[in-house]
Enzyme design. Structure first.
Site, PDB file in Angstrom:
ATOM      1  N   GLU A   7     -11.120  -1.662   0.176  1.00  0.00           N
ATOM      2  CA  GLU A   7      -9.901  -1.783   0.981  1.00  0.00           C
ATOM      3  C   GLU A   7     -10.075  -1.213   2.380  1.00  0.00           C
ATOM      4  O   GLU A   7      -9.398  -1.618   3.308  1.00  0.00           O
ATOM      5  CB  GLU A   7      -8.736  -1.087   0.276  1.00  0.00           C
ATOM      6  CG  GLU A   7      -7.388  -1.372   0.897  1.00  0.00           C
ATOM      7  CD  GLU A   7      -6.226  -1.059  -0.025  1.00  0.00           C
ATOM      8  OE1 GLU A   7      -5.225  -0.519   0.453  1.00  0.00           O
ATOM      9  OE2 GLU A   7      -6.313  -1.371  -1.232  1.00  0.00           O
ATOM     10  N   ASP A 110      -7.827  -1.023  -3.640  1.00  0.00           N
ATOM     11  CA  ASP A 110      -7.070  -0.058  -4.445  1.00  0.00           C
ATOM     12  C   ASP A 110      -6.539  -0.707  -5.711  1.00  0.00           C
ATOM     13  O   ASP A 110      -6.077  -1.851  -5.695  1.00  0.00           O
ATOM     14  CB  ASP A 110      -5.899   0.516  -3.636  1.00  0.00           C
ATOM     15  CG  ASP A 110      -6.346   1.630  -2.693  1.00  0.00           C
ATOM     16  OD1 ASP A 110      -7.542   1.955  -2.690  1.00  0.00           O
ATOM     17  OD2 ASP A 110      -5.491   2.162  -1.962  1.00  0.00           O
ATOM     18  N   TYR A 314      -5.855   8.759  -8.230  1.00  0.00           N
ATOM     19  CA  TYR A 314      -5.126   7.762  -7.441  1.00  0.00           C
ATOM     20  C   TYR A 314      -3.660   8.175  -7.259  1.00  0.00           C
ATOM     21  O   TYR A 314      -2.943   8.381  -8.238  1.00  0.00           O
ATOM     22  CB  TYR A 314      -5.206   6.407  -8.143  1.00  0.00           C
ATOM     23  CG  TYR A 314      -4.629   5.260  -7.344  1.00  0.00           C
ATOM     24  CD1 TYR A 314      -5.244   4.833  -6.167  1.00  0.00           C
ATOM     25  CD2 TYR A 314      -3.476   4.603  -7.771  1.00  0.00           C
ATOM     26  CE1 TYR A 314      -4.726   3.784  -5.438  1.00  0.00           C
ATOM     27  CE2 TYR A 314      -2.957   3.552  -7.048  1.00  0.00           C
ATOM     28  CZ  TYR A 314      -3.583   3.139  -5.885  1.00  0.00           C
ATOM     29  OH  TYR A 314      -3.061   2.093  -5.159  1.00  0.00           O
TER      30      TYR A 314
END
Length: 693
Positions: A7, A110, A314
C-alpha cells in the site's frame, strides 16, 4: 517471477528486505524471484461527473447515476480544475510494467476493506488478468510477514470484502455528488457538501448542541453534613433537593441546633468489575481523546506509525478480542514488556499462571483481532507516541488480570425526620485495577472509607453547609464521545425490532470515523471549542435545512453499514444494495431540490480599498470583483467564523465588535477586534489597545 503490491513504500521496503528483493529501482525492488512495488494509497478512484461529459450543478441533470461506473487516475485540484496527479500516473505506469514482467501477483495492501479496494481498483483500471493471492497479516513483524508468505490465501477468498468496499465507494459517490449539488442549487449561492456518513454525523453534533443550548438550567440546593467517627472523616448529603435557598437556610439553622444523626439503614453489597477488553481503534481513539486530548485523526496516525514500526498489530480493527490460536503468544508479549524498564513494575503485578481469558472469543473476531503490542518493545518514542503505546500495552496487562472486587456500602442517616445519604467503597481484591493503581472510573466517583456502622448508631455532626447546584444540560460532544455515538448509532432506531437488528452497528467504520470528523472541520461545518465539537454558523444552516430529510437519518445510515457487512459475508448481493442506493439517491435529490429556502438578504457593501465596486459576499470570503483591486477578507479568522453582520461592521465602521475565542498557531486562545486601516489592511486590536497585524 511474482509481483508484490504493497500500500505504501515503507511497507514495500520491509517486505522486500525479508523476501530477498534487494535490488532497488525507480518505484520497485527486485530479486529472489520477486518484484515488490507499491501504491500511494488510492491511486485510482471513481470518475467524476465531468469524466462522463456531464456539467455539474445543473438542476435538470440530477440525479447523476452512472451506468457503468468508470475509474480514473487520482486527481488534484489545479487552477479551479481537477487534473490527473502526476505522481499517481508515474506509479501506475511502474506497477503496470512490474506486473507485465511477472506471472502472478501477491496483494500486500493493508488487510481490510480500504486496502482491498486500493488494489482491486488498480487491478481493474490497468486491465490486469494475472492471478493473485492475498497476504493477510495483522502485524508487520518479521515473523508475521514470513508466516503470511507461507500461508498466502486465494484472492477469491476476499471477493466479498471487495464487493462491500466497492459498494461503499459507489454509495458515497451517489449520495455525496447528488446531495451536495442538489443542496447547493437549492440555496442558490455557494457550494455545500453533504455525504452518506458526514451529514448524519453533523446532525448528531447539531442536535446535541441545540439540546445543550436550549436546556432550562434550574438552580437547587442540598445540605452537606461533615462527620467524624473512629478516626474516619466522611460526608453525607441531603436526600431532598431544595428549589429555594431560603428553605435550605431554614433547615441548616435547625440542624445546627440539633444532633447527632442516627443511622436509619445500612446496606452492603459486593460488586465485581470485569477487566476491560483490548482496544479496537474506536476505543483507543476515545481513550486518547479523554486522557491525552488527542484528536481521532492524531490517534489514528500515531497508531499507524507504531504499526509500521512493528510495535503494535494492525490498528484499523473493529474487534476487541483475540482468537484462541493467538492466546499462546500473550505470555511472550508480557515477558517482552517485563524486560523493559518502563513496564517492569506493571508486569510485576500480573499473576503468572492465572491469566484471565476473557479476551479470547473466536466468534467476535472481524477482519483483525483486538490491538496487541508485538514482542518488539520500543526503547524511545516521541512523547505522544509513547503515551499511546503505553495505553495499548497497559490495556493488555489489565485485560488478562483478575476481577476487581469491591464492597459498596449505602447508608441513610436521619435527623429531624430528614434523610442524608452517603456511600462508601472498599476494595476487597484490586485485580486488574492494581496495574495502573486507578480504583474508580472517574474523579466524580467519591470513594469514602467508612467506619463500622450499624442501624441505630449515633453519628456526630461536625459541620453543616449548603451546596449550591444546577441541573446539567446534555454534555456537548467531544471527539471521544462523538466516536461513541457514531459507533452506537443503531441505538437511534425507535422500534425494538430495529434496535435488535442494528445492535452494535454504527455509522462509518473504525478506519473512517476520524476522517469524517476532519472532513466536517475542514468544510467549516463544525469547530473545536475547548475540548468540545460545536457547529459553526454554516454547519447549523445546513442542519436546519436537512434535519428532517433522509440524508440526515442516523439510523438509516447505520442500516446501510449493516447491509455492507452482509455483502462482505455473502448474505446479500451487491446488485441489490446498489439498486437500493440509486432509489435512495433519487429520493434525497428530489427532497433537496424542492427545499423552500428563504434567500438571505445580503448587504450591499462598497469595497473599502477601491471605493468603487460592490463586494461579493461568499461563505468562505468577501472580495472585490475588480481584479485590479483584488481586496479580500477571509471569513474564518484564527478558527472563528466571521458573520455577515461583523463583515458589515468592519467595512462600514472600520472595526468589528469583540471577536472571542480566536486561537494562535500555538493553540492559545485570544479575543480581539478586527480593524481596517486607511489602506484597507486588517489587523487585530486587543482590549488593551495594542495592535498587531
Amino acid at each position: 517471477m511474482k509481483a508484490v503490491i504493497a500500500e505504501k513504500p515503507s511497507v514495500a521496503r520491509e517486505i522486500a528486505a525479508l523476501i530477498g528483493a534487494l535490488e532497488k529501482h525507480d518505484g520497485f525492488f527486485s530479486g529472489n524471484g520477486y518484484c515488490v512495488t507499491w501504491a500511494f494509497g488510492h491511486l485510482v478512484a471513481l470518475a467524476m461527473p465531468d469524466d462522463y461529459g456531464i456539467t455539474g450543478f445543473q438542476k435538470e441533470g440530477l440525479p447523476i447515476i452512472p451506468d457503468p461506473f468508470l475509474l480514473t487516475v487520482r486527481k488534484l485540484k489545479k487552477e479551479k480544475k481537477f487534473v490527473p496527479d502526476p505522481s499517481a500516473l508515474k506509479q501506475l505506469k511502474i506497477i503496470k510494467e512490474v506486473v507485465g514482467r511477472c506471472d502472478s501477483i501477491i496483494v500486500a495492501t493493508d488487510a481490510g476493506r480500504e486496502g482491498e479496494l486500493i488494489f482491486r481498483y488498480i487491478y481493474e483500471h490497468l486491465n490486469f488478468r494475472s492471478p493473485f493471492e492475498r497476504l493477510w497479516i495483522s502485524s508487520l513483524t518479521e515473523k508475521a510477514i514470513r508466516d503470511g508468505f507461507q500461508n498466502l490465501r486465494p484472492g477469491t477468498d476476499f471477493d466479498g470484502l471487495y464487493q462491500a468496499a466497492r459498494s461503499r465507494s459507489r454509495a458515497d459517490w451517489l449520495v455525496g455528488i447528488n446531495a451536495s449539488q442538489a443542496l447547493s442549487i437549492a440555496i442558490g449561492s455557494g457550494i455545500y457538501s453533504l455525504g452518506r456518513v458526514q451529514t448524519p454525523t453533523l446532525a448528531l453534533i447539531c442536535k446535541r448542541f441545540l439540546e445543550n443550548k436550549n436546556f432550562d438550567i434550574k438552580n437547587y440546593w442540598q445540605i452537606q453534613l461533615e462527620h467524624r467517627k473512629d478516626f474516619h472523616d466522611f460526608n453525607s448529603l441531603s436526600e431532598f433537593k431544595y428549589d429555594e435557598k431560603k428553605k435550605a437556610d431554614d433547615v441548616l439553622r435547625a440542624l445546627q441546633r440539633n444532633g447527632p444523626a442516627i443511622v436509619a439503614s445500612i446496606k452492603k453489597k459486593t460488586v465485581s468489575e470485569q477487566p476491560p477488553l483490548l482496544f479496537d481503534l474506536t476505543a483507543l481513539q476515545r481513550e486518547a481523546n479523554k486522557k491525552l486530548g488527542l484528536s481521532a485523526e492524531e490517534t489514528l496516525n500515531i497508531a499507524q506509525n507504531l504499526y509500521e514500526n512493528k510495535f503494535i498489530t494492525y490498528p484499523r480493527t473493529g474487534s476487541r478480542y483475540i482468537p484462541e490460536d493467538v492466546w499462546p503468544q500473550v505470555a511472550h508479549l508480557v515477558r517482552a514488556l517485563g524486560d523493559s524498564i518502563d513496564f517492569k513494575e506493571a508486569v510485576s503485578k500480573v499473576s503468572w499462571g492465572r491469566f484471565n481469558k476473557r479476551i479470547v472469543n473466536d466468534l467476535k473476531i472481524t477482519d483483525h483481532h483486538g490491538l496487541l503490542i508485538t514482542e518488539r518493545v520500543p526503547s524511545a518514542l516521541p512523547p505522544k507516541d509513547k503515551k499511546v503505546y503505553e495505553m495499548i500495552a497497559l490495556r493488555l496487562l489489565e485485560s488478562i488480570a483478575g476481577v476487581c472486587s469491591k464492597e459498596i456500602t449505602d447508608v441513610t442517616l436521619n435527623i429531624l425526620n430528614l434523610n442524608f445519604i452517603l456511600k462508601g467503597s472498599k476494595v476487597l481484591e484490586p485485580g486488574w485495577r492494581k496495574i495502573q493503581g486507578s480504583y474508580s472510573e472517574s474523579t466524580a466517583e467519591i470513594l469514602q472509607d467508612l467506619p463500622e456502622l450499624k442501624a441505630g448508631d449515633e453519628v456526630k455532626i461536625n459541620h453543616v453547609q449548603i451546596l449550591a447546584k444546577k441541573t446539567n444540560p446534555p454534555v456537548l460532544y467531544t471527539e471521544g464521545t462523538l466516536l461513541s455515538a457514531m459507533e452506537n448509532a443503531g441505538k437511534e432506531v425507535e422500534s425494538e425490532e430495529g434496535k435488535k437488528a442494528l445492535q452494535n452497528i454504527g455509522i462509518g467504520t473504525p478506519a473512517t470515523r476520524a476522517s469524517i470528523i476532519e472532513t466536517l472541520l475542514g468544510r467549516d461545518y463544525i469547530k473545536r471549542e475547548n475540548k468540545s465539537l460545536v457547529p459553526t454558523e454554516k454547519g447549523m444552516k445546513v442542519y436546519d435545512l436537512v434535519k428532517d430529510k433522509k440524508i440526515a437519518d442516523v439510523a438509516m445510515t447505520a442500516e446501510w453499514e449493516l447491509a455492507l457487512q452482509k455483502i462482505e459475508a455473502g448474505e446479500t448481493s451487491e446488485g441489490l444494495f446498489q439498486k437500493q442506493m440509486e432509489q435512495y439517491t433519487v429520493l434525497i435529490t428530489s427532497e433537496l431540490l424542492t427545499l423552500s429556502i428563504s434567500k438571505e438578504i445580503l448587504p450591499e457593501l462598497t469595497c473599502p480599498k477601491c471605493k468603487k465596486q460592490h463586494l461579493s459576499i461568499r461563505d468562505q470570503l468577501v472580495k472585490c470583483p475588480d481584479k485590479a483591486c483584488n481586496w479580500v477578507q477571509f471569513r474564518n479568522v484564527c478558527g472563528v467564523s466571521i458573520s455577515v453582520a461583523e463583515i458589515e461592521r468592519l467595512v462600514t465602521n472600520g472595526r468589528t465588535s469583540l471577536i472571542k475565542g480566536m486561537k494562535t498557531k500555538g493553540g492559545k486562545r485570544f479575543d480581539a477586534y478586527i480593524v481596517l486601516n486607511e489602506r484597507a489592511q486588517t489587523s487585530f486590536v486587543f482590549q488593551d489597545k495594542t495592535s498587531t497585524k
